[in-house]
Write a protein that holds these residues in place. Structure first.
Motif, PDB file in Angstrom:
ATOM      1  N   ARG A  98     -79.844  28.315  45.229  1.00 42.95           N
ATOM      2  CA  ARG A  98     -80.054  26.987  46.044  1.00 42.95           C
ATOM      3  C   ARG A  98     -80.017  27.596  47.409  1.00 42.95           C
ATOM      4  O   ARG A  98     -80.597  27.280  48.275  1.00 42.95           O
ATOM      5  CB  ARG A  98     -78.924  25.971  45.566  1.00 42.95           C
ATOM      6  CG  ARG A  98     -79.591  24.543  46.189  1.00 42.95           C
ATOM      7  CD  ARG A  98     -78.754  23.501  45.688  1.00 42.95           C
ATOM      8  NE  ARG A  98     -78.967  23.404  44.207  1.00 42.95           N
ATOM      9  CZ  ARG A  98     -78.209  22.938  43.385  1.00 42.95           C
ATOM     10  NH1 ARG A  98     -76.993  22.370  43.787  1.00 42.95           N
ATOM     11  NH2 ARG A  98     -78.531  22.819  42.056  1.00 42.95           N
ATOM     12  N   CYS A  99     -78.784  28.532  47.394  1.00 42.68           N
ATOM     13  CA  CYS A  99     -78.771  28.715  49.062  1.00 42.68           C
ATOM     14  C   CYS A  99     -79.738  29.828  49.388  1.00 42.68           C
ATOM     15  O   CYS A  99     -80.238  29.608  50.611  1.00 42.68           O
ATOM     16  CB  CYS A  99     -77.441  29.662  49.005  1.00 42.68           C
ATOM     17  SG  CYS A  99     -75.875  28.908  48.932  1.00 42.68           S
ATOM     18  N   MET A 100     -80.632  30.480  48.536  1.00 44.14           N
ATOM     19  CA  MET A 100     -81.630  31.364  48.936  1.00 44.14           C
ATOM     20  C   MET A 100     -82.746  30.491  49.035  1.00 44.14           C
ATOM     21  O   MET A 100     -83.398  30.633  50.199  1.00 44.14           O
ATOM     22  CB  MET A 100     -82.141  32.330  47.681  1.00 44.14           C
ATOM     23  CG  MET A 100     -80.937  33.420  47.305  1.00 44.14           C
ATOM     24  SD  MET A 100     -81.510  34.639  46.109  1.00 44.14           S
ATOM     25  CE  MET A 100     -82.885  35.151  46.894  1.00 44.14           C
ATOM     26  N   ASP A 101     -83.151  29.430  48.496  1.00 49.95           N
ATOM     27  CA  ASP A 101     -84.229  28.261  48.910  1.00 49.95           C
ATOM     28  C   ASP A 101     -83.794  27.758  50.259  1.00 49.95           C
ATOM     29  O   ASP A 101     -85.008  27.581  51.036  1.00 49.95           O
ATOM     30  CB  ASP A 101     -84.116  27.264  47.682  1.00 49.95           C
ATOM     31  CG  ASP A 101     -84.805  27.885  46.406  1.00 49.95           C
ATOM     32  OD1 ASP A 101     -85.114  28.991  46.314  1.00 49.95           O
ATOM     33  OD2 ASP A 101     -84.401  27.190  45.280  1.00 49.95           O
ATOM     34  N   ALA A 107     -85.743  29.079  57.577  1.00 53.52           N
ATOM     35  CA  ALA A 107     -86.171  29.962  58.163  1.00 53.52           C
ATOM     36  C   ALA A 107     -87.534  29.844  58.930  1.00 53.52           C
ATOM     37  O   ALA A 107     -88.169  29.955  59.742  1.00 53.52           O
ATOM     38  CB  ALA A 107     -85.954  31.348  57.670  1.00 53.52           C
ATOM     39  N   ALA A 108     -88.361  29.424  57.657  1.00 55.25           N
ATOM     40  CA  ALA A 108     -89.683  29.251  57.857  1.00 55.25           C
ATOM     41  C   ALA A 108     -90.064  27.953  58.763  1.00 55.25           C
ATOM     42  O   ALA A 108     -91.028  28.103  59.516  1.00 55.25           O
ATOM     43  CB  ALA A 108     -90.599  28.932  56.512  1.00 55.25           C
ATOM     44  N   GLU A 109     -89.136  26.819  58.813  1.00 51.51           N
ATOM     45  CA  GLU A 109     -89.396  25.720  59.734  1.00 51.51           C
ATOM     46  C   GLU A 109     -89.023  25.973  61.070  1.00 51.51           C
ATOM     47  O   GLU A 109     -89.829  25.748  61.889  1.00 51.51           O
ATOM     48  CB  GLU A 109     -88.412  24.589  58.941  1.00 51.51           C
ATOM     49  CG  GLU A 109     -89.080  23.975  57.908  1.00 51.51           C
ATOM     50  CD  GLU A 109     -88.160  22.832  57.502  1.00 51.51           C
ATOM     51  OE1 GLU A 109     -86.885  22.517  58.080  1.00 51.51           O
ATOM     52  OE2 GLU A 109     -88.263  22.396  56.275  1.00 51.51           O
ATOM     53  N   ALA A 115     -91.129  33.073  55.412  1.00 53.69           N
ATOM     54  CA  ALA A 115     -89.832  33.645  55.401  1.00 53.69           C
ATOM     55  C   ALA A 115     -89.444  34.080  53.977  1.00 53.69           C
ATOM     56  O   ALA A 115     -89.912  33.397  53.018  1.00 53.69           O
ATOM     57  CB  ALA A 115     -88.757  32.687  56.025  1.00 53.69           C
ATOM     58  N   LEU A 116     -88.991  35.235  53.868  1.00 50.57           N
ATOM     59  CA  LEU A 116     -88.644  35.671  52.383  1.00 50.57           C
ATOM     60  C   LEU A 116     -87.155  36.005  52.664  1.00 50.57           C
ATOM     61  O   LEU A 116     -86.790  36.657  53.602  1.00 50.57           O
ATOM     62  CB  LEU A 116     -89.665  36.900  52.198  1.00 50.57           C
ATOM     63  CG  LEU A 116     -90.936  36.865  51.873  1.00 50.57           C
ATOM     64  CD1 LEU A 116     -91.705  36.776  53.437  1.00 50.57           C
ATOM     65  CD2 LEU A 116     -91.487  38.076  51.033  1.00 50.57           C
ATOM     66  N   ARG A 133     -94.276  27.815  56.041  1.00 51.38           N
ATOM     67  CA  ARG A 133     -93.593  26.558  56.903  1.00 51.38           C
ATOM     68  C   ARG A 133     -94.228  25.309  56.509  1.00 51.38           C
ATOM     69  O   ARG A 133     -95.605  25.343  56.188  1.00 51.38           O
ATOM     70  CB  ARG A 133     -94.230  26.858  58.337  1.00 51.38           C
ATOM     71  CG  ARG A 133     -93.985  25.738  59.085  1.00 51.38           C
ATOM     72  CD  ARG A 133     -94.072  25.944  60.858  1.00 51.38           C
ATOM     73  NE  ARG A 133     -93.110  26.949  61.240  1.00 51.38           N
ATOM     74  CZ  ARG A 133     -93.185  27.318  62.453  1.00 51.38           C
ATOM     75  NH1 ARG A 133     -94.259  26.964  63.406  1.00 51.38           N
ATOM     76  NH2 ARG A 133     -92.392  28.121  62.881  1.00 51.38           N
ATOM     77  N   GLY A 134     -93.617  24.439  56.155  1.00 47.87           N
ATOM     78  CA  GLY A 134     -94.265  23.281  55.380  1.00 47.87           C
ATOM     79  C   GLY A 134     -94.258  23.120  53.922  1.00 47.87           C
ATOM     80  O   GLY A 134     -94.737  22.115  53.226  1.00 47.87           O
ATOM     81  N   GLY A 135     -93.945  24.342  53.314  1.00 52.60           N
ATOM     82  CA  GLY A 135     -94.224  24.439  51.932  1.00 52.60           C
ATOM     83  C   GLY A 135     -92.911  24.529  51.207  1.00 52.60           C
ATOM     84  O   GLY A 135     -91.668  24.032  51.621  1.00 52.60           O
ATOM     85  N   SER A 136     -92.895  24.746  49.822  1.00 56.28           N
ATOM     86  CA  SER A 136     -91.698  24.835  49.211  1.00 56.28           C
ATOM     87  C   SER A 136     -91.086  26.290  48.685  1.00 56.28           C
ATOM     88  O   SER A 136     -92.221  26.907  48.482  1.00 56.28           O
ATOM     89  CB  SER A 136     -91.816  23.837  47.795  1.00 56.28           C
ATOM     90  OG  SER A 136     -92.120  22.568  48.070  1.00 56.28           O
ATOM     91  N   PRO A 137     -90.087  26.289  48.551  1.00 55.36           N
ATOM     92  CA  PRO A 137     -89.569  28.001  48.253  1.00 55.36           C
ATOM     93  C   PRO A 137     -89.973  28.263  47.014  1.00 55.36           C
ATOM     94  O   PRO A 137     -90.058  27.358  45.991  1.00 55.36           O
ATOM     95  CB  PRO A 137     -88.101  27.782  48.229  1.00 55.36           C
ATOM     96  CG  PRO A 137     -87.821  26.455  49.101  1.00 55.36           C
ATOM     97  CD  PRO A 137     -88.887  25.647  48.892  1.00 55.36           C
ATOM     98  N   ALA A 138     -90.492  29.497  46.572  1.00 60.31           N
ATOM     99  CA  ALA A 138     -90.883  30.101  45.263  1.00 60.31           C
ATOM    100  C   ALA A 138     -90.152  31.426  45.249  1.00 60.31           C
ATOM    101  O   ALA A 138     -90.203  32.218  45.931  1.00 60.31           O
ATOM    102  CB  ALA A 138     -92.408  30.315  45.370  1.00 60.31           C
ATOM    103  N   ALA A 139     -89.604  31.379  43.967  1.00 60.70           N
ATOM    104  CA  ALA A 139     -88.820  32.597  43.433  1.00 60.70           C
ATOM    105  C   ALA A 139     -89.431  33.545  42.581  1.00 60.70           C
ATOM    106  O   ALA A 139     -90.564  33.077  41.943  1.00 60.70           O
ATOM    107  CB  ALA A 139     -87.511  32.090  42.817  1.00 60.70           C
TER     108      ALA A 139
END
Length: 502
Positions: A98-101, A107-109, A115-116, A133-139
């Motif tokens: 969750r911290c990584m997400d 960072a992207a916002e 951001a990676l 930016r504006g999307g959802s994190p993907a692992a």
């Protein structure tokens, strides 16, 4: 006018320079206020003054430095607010994923178009969370070499970030470019510092044609990365400590009991409400060394509760395990354990009860010895509850320990109940301050005559839980040793259904 001054000033002058109405009072200053704009890259404020003859005098003030200070203050406030939101979001969870997400999304916002967040390698795999930016994190967990990206391998080792000027976007490998992102422009890589060891690295991407990262933006990215790295490091430490704690707790928790050598054993344990799964109450059943040897039951209660009591619990259990060759001599076992605790300079003491049980025919022969512990209770087949005649001194207090044991014989269907005072001293009831008491425990056991050991454990635990409700209580533990019912199947005429008889 339009040919002599910038358009913004010409427009403002045209709006002011209108004929006065007849009889209108002359005024030296117009009420329309100042206007502002740029002249040759510098900011100016123009303040108008209307003369008596109707002409307008414009006073120009160079406000470039004032505007720069104001813009810097606005940007600083915005960045401070962002860092505050980031800290709150990052510290709201001790879950590493969750911290990584959160790090990638924020960072992207605010810092880049994408951001990676890259965590330290797991073998040949590299844990990565990507966010547009504006999307959802993907692992993802690609099998890649971090050194393919200039500066990434060094950042993962905690070295200072590589300047964006050193990274050629054309050399960026495909795995760092999110799907649908398009051509890559400026790239910034900064380490995520942790507690003693690096927490990972942050990669910031802007699209081709976008503005390059300024030195101030790179510095701000490092401030954000410091907060993100601290949160990720704390989450990783918490996960490691939780894993270690789980291993230790599994070793310290009482074991699941079953039938050993024809004798039924059942146990139940409920820790005190301290948010710990372990405490000062414990029990163990050690089978005999060879078939036909008595099994040794140990039930104890260490002074106090929580992790400190659990530590002494583990020491006592290990010491008793080493003394198993002497298990038939309860007095000697308790004396050696007492000396071991005194030599370790423990400030806590313990109460114990030992019980040796062996199957003889259909019955179970037992010897029980109490060392400062409540005497076991025997549940006879007819519902009578007896107290074993055993007593002794505490363990870990006096140089010499004295005990008196008792011999018991359990007929089929009868049980011996070993328990800790966490059950009898549990406070609750209608007013919330009445002890459960030994008499109430005796009445509960009288209702369990003939029941299997597991049923007796469940019944006592249920009554104790109902008694204390949501109130606080000490650790509770009990062990039931039972002589199994002996049944055989007798057929009738060899054809009709048989029936069980005792």
């Amino acid at each position: 006018m339009a040919d002599a001054v910038p358009g913004w000033l010409s427009s403002a002058h045209a709006a002011l320079h209108r004929p006065r109405r007849p009889g209108a009072e002359r005024s030296g200053v117009t009420g329309s206020g100042a206007v502002s704009g740029e002249i040759q890259g510098r900011a100016f404020e123009a303040h108008p003054t209307v003369q008596d003859d109707g002409t307008v005098l414009w006073w120009l003030v160079d406000a470039t430095d004032h505007h720069r200070v104001g813009e810097a203050l606005r940007l600083e406030r915005e960045r401070t607010a962002f860092l505050g939101r980031a800290s709150t979001a990052l510290l709201s969870s001790l879950n590493l994923d969750r911290c990584m997400d959160v790090t990638a999304r924020m960072a992207a916002e605010y810092l880049a178009d994408a951001a990676l967040v890259v965590a330290p390698p797991r073998g040949s795999r590299l844990p990565v969370v990507t966010c547009l930016r504006g999307g959802s994190p993907a692992a993802s967990l690609p099998g890649v070499d971090p050194h393919e990206v200039p500066g990434l391998g060094e950042a993962l080792q905690g070295f200072p970030a590589a300047s964006t000027r050193w990274i050629d976007p054309a050399t960026a490998p495909d795995w760092i470019v999110p799907a649908g992102f398009g051509p890559v422009g400026p790239i910034v890589i900064t380490p995520l510092p942790g507690h003693g060891v690096p927490a990972g690295a942050l990669i910031l991407l802007r699209r081709a044609g976008g503005e390059a990262f300024t030195g101030e933006e790179e510095s701000f990215a490092r401030l954000f990365a410091a907060r993100a790295g601290a949160a990720m490091s704390a989450a990783r430490l918490y996960a490691d400590q939780s894993a270690i704690t789980d291993v230790l707790m599994r070793e310290l928790l009482p074991p699941a009991l079953h039938q050993v050598g024809g004798v039924d054993f059942a146990g139940g344990y409920r820790p005190s409400q301290d948010d710990h799964r372990i405490g000062g109450d414990f029990y163990d059943v050690h089978p005999g060394a060879t078939e036909g040897d008595p099994s040794l039951v140990v039930l104890g209660d260490v002074c106090g509760k929580g992790l400190e009591a659990a530590a002494l619990t583990g020491k006592i259990r290990n010491t008793l395990h080493a003394l198993l060759p002497l298990a038939e001599d309860h007095q000697r076992v308790l004396s050696l354990l007492n000396k071991a605790l005194l030599s370790s300079r423990q400030t806590r003491f313990a109460t114990l009860v030992l019980a040796s049980a062996v199957r003889e025919g259909g019955s179970v022969r037992m010897r029980v010895t109490s060392a400062g512990h409540p005497a076991p209770l025997i549940v006879r087949a007819g519902g009578v509850v007896e107290e074993a005649d055993t007593h002794g001194t505490l363990v870990g207090v006096l140089p010499d320990i004295r005990t008196a044991g008792a011999d018991l014989l359990l007929a089929p269907g009868e049980s011996c109940v070993l328990y800790t005072d966490g059950i009898t001293e549990a406070r609750g009831g209608p007013m919330g301050d009445t002890m459960f008491g030994e008499e109430r425990l005796r009445r509960a056991l009288a209702q369990c005559a003939g029941l299997p050991g597991e049923s007796i454990v469940e019944h006592v635990q249920m009554l104790a839980a109902q008694w204390v409700g949501k109130g606080h209580h000490d650790d509770m533990a009990l062990v039931v040793v039972s002589a199994p019912h002996t049944h055989h199947l007798r057929a009738v005429n060899g054809r009709t259904r048989g029936r069980f008889t005792a």
